[in-house]
Design a protein around this motif. Structure first.
Motif, mmCIF file in Angstrom:
data_model
loop_
_atom_site.group_PDB
_atom_site.id
_atom_site.type_symbol
_atom_site.label_atom_id
_atom_site.label_comp_id
_atom_site.label_asym_id
_atom_site.label_seq_id
_atom_site.Cartn_x
_atom_site.Cartn_y
_atom_site.Cartn_z
ATOM 1 N N ASP A 133 -75.993 70.859 37.655
ATOM 2 C CA ASP A 133 -75.593 72.249 37.408
ATOM 3 C C ASP A 133 -76.096 73.206 38.493
ATOM 4 O OD1 ASP A 133 -78.264 72.064 36.809
ATOM 5 O OD2 ASP A 133 -78.126 73.064 34.851
ATOM 6 N N SER A 134 -76.544 72.674 39.605
ATOM 7 C CA SER A 134 -77.035 73.516 40.700
ATOM 8 C C SER A 134 -75.913 74.409 41.226
ATOM 9 C CB SER A 134 -77.569 72.649 41.840
ATOM 10 O OG SER A 134 -77.867 73.445 42.973
ATOM 11 N N LYS A 135 -76.262 75.622 41.623
ATOM 12 C CA LYS A 135 -75.266 76.541 42.190
ATOM 13 C C LYS A 135 -74.904 76.159 43.628
ATOM 14 C CE LYS A 135 -78.603 80.043 43.802
ATOM 15 N NZ LYS A 135 -78.993 81.469 43.698
ATOM 16 N N TYR A 136 -75.668 75.262 44.212
ATOM 17 C CA TYR A 136 -75.396 74.841 45.588
ATOM 18 C C TYR A 136 -74.424 73.663 45.589
ATOM 19 C CZ TYR A 136 -79.474 77.765 46.319
ATOM 20 O OH TYR A 136 -80.344 78.816 46.317
ATOM 21 N N GLU A 137 -73.280 73.889 46.231
ATOM 22 C CA GLU A 137 -72.221 72.872 46.248
ATOM 23 C C GLU A 137 -72.220 72.052 47.525
ATOM 24 O OE1 GLU A 137 -70.274 72.056 43.789
ATOM 25 O OE2 GLU A 137 -70.977 73.637 42.438
ATOM 26 N N THR A 138 -72.862 72.571 48.573
ATOM 27 C CA THR A 138 -72.887 71.857 49.846
ATOM 28 C C THR A 138 -74.298 71.897 50.429
ATOM 29 O OG1 THR A 138 -72.409 73.773 51.264
ATOM 30 C CG2 THR A 138 -70.515 72.600 50.319
ATOM 31 N N ALA A 139 -74.560 70.966 51.321
ATOM 32 C CA ALA A 139 -75.852 70.945 51.994
ATOM 33 C C ALA A 139 -76.040 72.191 52.845
ATOM 34 C CB ALA A 139 -75.963 69.692 52.872
ATOM 35 N N ASN A 140 -74.954 72.666 53.426
ATOM 36 C CA ASN A 140 -75.024 73.866 54.247
ATOM 37 C C ASN A 140 -75.448 75.083 53.438
ATOM 38 O OD1 ASN A 140 -74.726 74.220 57.068
ATOM 39 N ND2 ASN A 140 -72.708 73.269 56.947
ATOM 40 N N GLU A 141 -74.931 75.206 52.223
ATOM 41 C CA GLU A 141 -75.320 76.323 51.360
ATOM 42 C C GLU A 141 -76.814 76.278 51.063
ATOM 43 O OE1 GLU A 141 -73.016 76.402 47.786
ATOM 44 O OE2 GLU A 141 -71.093 76.560 48.838
ATOM 45 N N LEU A 142 -77.306 75.089 50.788
ATOM 46 C CA LEU A 142 -78.730 74.935 50.489
ATOM 47 C C LEU A 142 -79.579 75.264 51.719
ATOM 48 C CD1 LEU A 142 -80.661 74.061 48.202
ATOM 49 C CD2 LEU A 142 -80.596 71.761 49.155
ATOM 50 N N LEU A 143 -79.163 74.787 52.885
ATOM 51 C CA LEU A 143 -79.904 75.075 54.111
ATOM 52 C C LEU A 143 -79.884 76.566 54.445
ATOM 53 C CD1 LEU A 143 -78.881 72.081 56.419
ATOM 54 C CD2 LEU A 143 -81.104 72.462 55.363
ATOM 55 N N GLU A 144 -78.763 77.203 54.200
ATOM 56 C CA GLU A 144 -78.682 78.643 54.465
ATOM 57 C C GLU A 144 -79.663 79.410 53.585
ATOM 58 O OE1 GLU A 144 -77.214 80.432 56.783
ATOM 59 O OE2 GLU A 144 -76.505 78.565 57.703
ATOM 60 N N GLN A 145 -79.813 78.968 52.333
ATOM 61 C CA GLN A 145 -80.782 79.613 51.450
ATOM 62 C C GLN A 145 -82.212 79.351 51.929
ATOM 63 O OE1 GLN A 145 -80.439 81.832 49.114
ATOM 64 N NE2 GLN A 145 -82.647 81.875 48.672
ATOM 65 N N MET A 146 -82.467 78.137 52.401
ATOM 66 C CA MET A 146 -83.787 77.817 52.961
ATOM 67 C C MET A 146 -84.087 78.698 54.175
ATOM 68 S SD MET A 146 -83.908 73.656 52.920
ATOM 69 C CE MET A 146 -83.558 72.688 51.456
ATOM 70 N N LYS A 147 -83.061 78.926 54.979
ATOM 71 C CA LYS A 147 -83.240 79.752 56.171
ATOM 72 C C LYS A 147 -83.520 81.204 55.794
ATOM 73 C CE LYS A 147 -81.216 80.257 60.774
ATOM 74 N NZ LYS A 147 -80.102 79.808 61.640
ATOM 75 N N LYS A 148 -82.814 81.663 54.772
ATOM 76 C CA LYS A 148 -82.967 83.042 54.301
ATOM 77 C C LYS A 148 -84.317 83.258 53.643
ATOM 78 C CE LYS A 148 -80.775 86.299 51.088
ATOM 79 N NZ LYS A 148 -79.674 86.449 50.105
ATOM 80 N N ASP A 149 -84.719 82.290 52.795
ATOM 81 C CA ASP A 149 -85.990 82.405 52.059
ATOM 82 C C ASP A 149 -86.546 80.991 51.840
ATOM 83 O OD1 ASP A 149 -88.128 82.956 50.446
ATOM 84 O OD2 ASP A 149 -86.982 83.856 48.805
ATOM 85 N N PRO A 150 -87.336 80.493 52.790
ATOM 86 C CA PRO A 150 -87.811 79.102 52.738
ATOM 87 C C PRO A 150 -88.546 78.748 51.452
ATOM 88 C CG PRO A 150 -88.300 80.076 54.869
ATOM 89 C CD PRO A 150 -87.815 81.188 54.001
ATOM 90 N N LYS A 151 -89.258 79.688 50.859
ATOM 91 C CA LYS A 151 -90.051 79.393 49.666
ATOM 92 C C LYS A 151 -89.230 79.438 48.379
ATOM 93 C CE LYS A 151 -93.914 78.908 51.943
ATOM 94 N NZ LYS A 151 -94.464 77.555 52.143
#
Length: 324
Positions: A133-151
């Motif tokens: 049920d994660s809101k992240y559908e792609t690895a890129n979306e997850l990485l972009e969130q990590m880049k925006k806010d790593p913690k």
């Protein structure tokens, strides 16, 4: 008469030297039973690899000597590899990237260069996985969130930092311009990192594909990317990291090595026998049953591969912030 006696002595000495040389240096190899060292307790990946090699060599009559598997657990492979270091070419040990990273992390004085590469055998692939049920559908979306806010993303790894699970996401993050030292890793030393993901304790895990494949096929998890070069059979809808725009192929390989003082003839013997083994139907079935991919490289290819891997892991350990 004295001259004749002197010549006779010289001839006898030459004959004795030749016989001695024949008895030692020209002894047929192998001359005794073979031992394959699994540098871990029974039941793990190294043990399974060792027993798979033993079974296929034995069942197909590839080696005419008895083959035993011996477990030498401890120190992330250290105990088994130190044991191998003092043996001869009748002894081989299973290895993996830990033979490189243990030294890079300051956890061992052993170097891969102290041993003789025999073969790279097989690989698993790394998988980036999130709850279904994660809101992240792609690895890129997850990485972009990590880049925006790593913690903001809790990433589960196990059993410790510095292994392939951890360093694969270090590489992916680095490729996207993310400082891996800022990421929030939760280490599950004695527990199950997949259970933590299913329980909602972490937002993502990076682990071997075999650890999450069953749950994925049951519809309980989402795999966002795999570290293989191309999409995998049975997981046709799971993209590779390359397809996600991350220039990365990351094998979680296992191989086999011998002691450092092996002769060219001994290396050639094992090249021939392991090369024959990987062509058998039984070995191919073993790969399939264990969710391993064929990753065979002979001794020469493995020697070059290890040099390349040592450079890669040195950079990854440096980027991870773990280097002493």
């Amino acid at each position: 008469m004295k001259r004749f006696g002197f010549v006779l002595i010289i001839c006898v000495m030459a004959l004795m030297t030749a016989c001695s040389s024949s008895a030692s240096g020209d002894k047929e190899f192998p001359s005794k039973n073979i031992e394959i060292i699994a540098p871990a307790s029974p039941g793990g990946g190294w043990d399974l690899t060792a027993r798979s090699v033993q079974k296929v060599l034995r069942d197909n009559d590839i080696v005419d000597k008895n083959i035993n598997v011996i477990n030498k657990p401890g120190g992330g492979g250290e105990a088994g590899w130190k044991y191998l270091e003092k043996k001869d070419a009748h002894h081989l040990a299973i290895n993996s990237s830990l033979v490189l990273t243990n030294k890079l992390l300051g956890q061992s004085d052993l170097s891969y260069e102290q041993f003789t590469p025999i073969a790279t055998l097989a690989t698993e692939w790394q998988a980036l996985t999130v709850p279904v049920d994660s809101k992240y559908e792609t690895a890129n979306e997850l990485l972009e969130q990590m880049k925006k806010d790593p913690k903001s993303i809790k990433i589960g790894v196990g059993p410790g930092l510095g292994n392939d699970d951890h360093l694969s996401i270090v590489q992916a993050a680095s490729e996207k311009g993310i400082d891996p030292t800022n990421l929030d890793f939760l280490v599950y030393e004695g527990g199950d990192v997949v259970t933590a993901l299913l329980g909602g304790h972490v937002d993502a895990v990076t682990t071997s594909l075999s650890e999450v494949k069953e749950q994925y096929l049951a519809g309980k998890l989402k795999i966002l990317a795999v570290s293989s070069e191309k999409r995998l059979e049975g997981l046709d809808d799971v993209p590779t990291w390359t397809e996600e725009g991350v220039d990365m192929v990351f094998p979680h390989w296992r191989g086999i090595m011998g002691p450092g003082d092996m002769t060219e003839d001994e290396i050639a013997y094992w090249d021939d026998k392991i090369g024959e083994m990987v062509k058998t139907d039984e070995w191919k079935k073993m790969l399939e049953n264990n969710d391993w991919d064929d990753f065979y490289k002979d001794s020469k290819e493995t020697k070059e591969f290890m040099k390349e891997q040592e450079k890669l892991y040195s950079d990854l350990v440096e980027n991870s912030g773990l280097k002493n």
